[in-house]
Motif scaffolding. Sequence first.
Motif, PDB file in Angstrom:
ATOM      1  N   MET A   1      49.595  41.559  35.813  1.00 58.73           N
ATOM      2  CA  MET A   1      48.605  40.928  36.488  1.00 58.73           C
ATOM      3  C   MET A   1      49.628  40.118  37.738  1.00 58.73           C
ATOM      4  N   SER A   2      48.989  39.978  38.878  1.00 55.46           N
ATOM      5  CA  SER A   2      49.736  39.296  39.946  1.00 55.46           C
ATOM      6  C   SER A   2      49.800  37.691  39.508  1.00 55.46           C
ATOM      7  N   SER A   3      50.538  37.041  40.271  1.00 57.80           N
ATOM      8  CA  SER A   3      50.766  35.544  40.056  1.00 57.80           C
ATOM      9  C   SER A   3      49.670  34.888  40.758  1.00 57.80           C
ATOM     10  N   GLU A  32      43.261  44.764  44.041  1.00 61.59           N
ATOM     11  CA  GLU A  32      44.108  45.509  43.222  1.00 61.59           C
ATOM     12  C   GLU A  32      43.163  46.618  42.707  1.00 61.59           C
ATOM     13  N   GLY A  33      41.916  46.795  42.972  1.00 64.12           N
ATOM     14  CA  GLY A  33      41.130  48.009  42.568  1.00 64.12           C
ATOM     15  C   GLY A  33      40.422  47.727  41.236  1.00 64.12           C
ATOM     16  N   ARG A  34      40.640  46.478  40.850  1.00 64.82           N
ATOM     17  CA  ARG A  34      39.722  46.151  39.452  1.00 64.82           C
ATOM     18  C   ARG A  34      38.494  45.816  39.739  1.00 64.82           C
ATOM     19  N   GLU A  36      35.471  46.283  38.370  1.00 68.26           N
ATOM     20  CA  GLU A  36      34.588  45.698  37.402  1.00 68.26           C
ATOM     21  C   GLU A  36      34.852  44.195  37.325  1.00 68.26           C
ATOM     22  N   ASP A  37      36.021  43.695  37.354  1.00 68.59           N
ATOM     23  CA  ASP A  37      36.670  42.331  37.198  1.00 68.59           C
ATOM     24  C   ASP A  37      36.114  41.780  38.463  1.00 68.59           C
ATOM     25  N   ALA A  38      36.261  42.267  39.639  1.00 65.96           N
ATOM     26  CA  ALA A  38      35.696  41.725  40.918  1.00 65.96           C
ATOM     27  C   ALA A  38      34.080  41.350  40.931  1.00 65.96           C
ATOM     28  N   ILE A  39      33.350  42.473  40.482  1.00 64.03           N
ATOM     29  CA  ILE A  39      31.763  42.154  40.286  1.00 64.03           C
ATOM     30  C   ILE A  39      31.680  41.150  39.288  1.00 64.03           C
ATOM     31  N   VAL A  40      32.292  40.743  38.337  1.00 65.16           N
ATOM     32  CA  VAL A  40      32.097  39.745  37.291  1.00 65.16           C
ATOM     33  C   VAL A  40      31.988  38.252  38.194  1.00 65.16           C
TER      34      VAL A  40
END
Length: 106
Positions: A1-3, A32-34, A36-40
Amino acid sequence: MSSRIEALMKALEKDPNNPLGLYGLALEFYKEGRYEDAIVYLKKYLSVYDDQGAAYRTLAQAYINIGDIEQAIETYERGIEQARKYNHPTMVEEFRQEIERLKSLL
């Protein structure tokens, strides 16, 4: 996970409905191509902030990236409503074109 993600998540622990933190975190996840997390986090952001339209673009793109074309179209349609509300005719046209392009994929 990025800072940056860690810092934004920590900030949101103190103020979970901070629109800037929610939007920033969503964008970091998207980068980051995540998706599903972005959608949330984009959905949570849109539930607490009256966005002018740009967040709908990112949310629609995230849906496209996970293969949910129908949800992307619905998101662009909501984005058009917001863009009209805030008088962004260029964004309205951009979203309209994207909807037509996506409908051709169904």
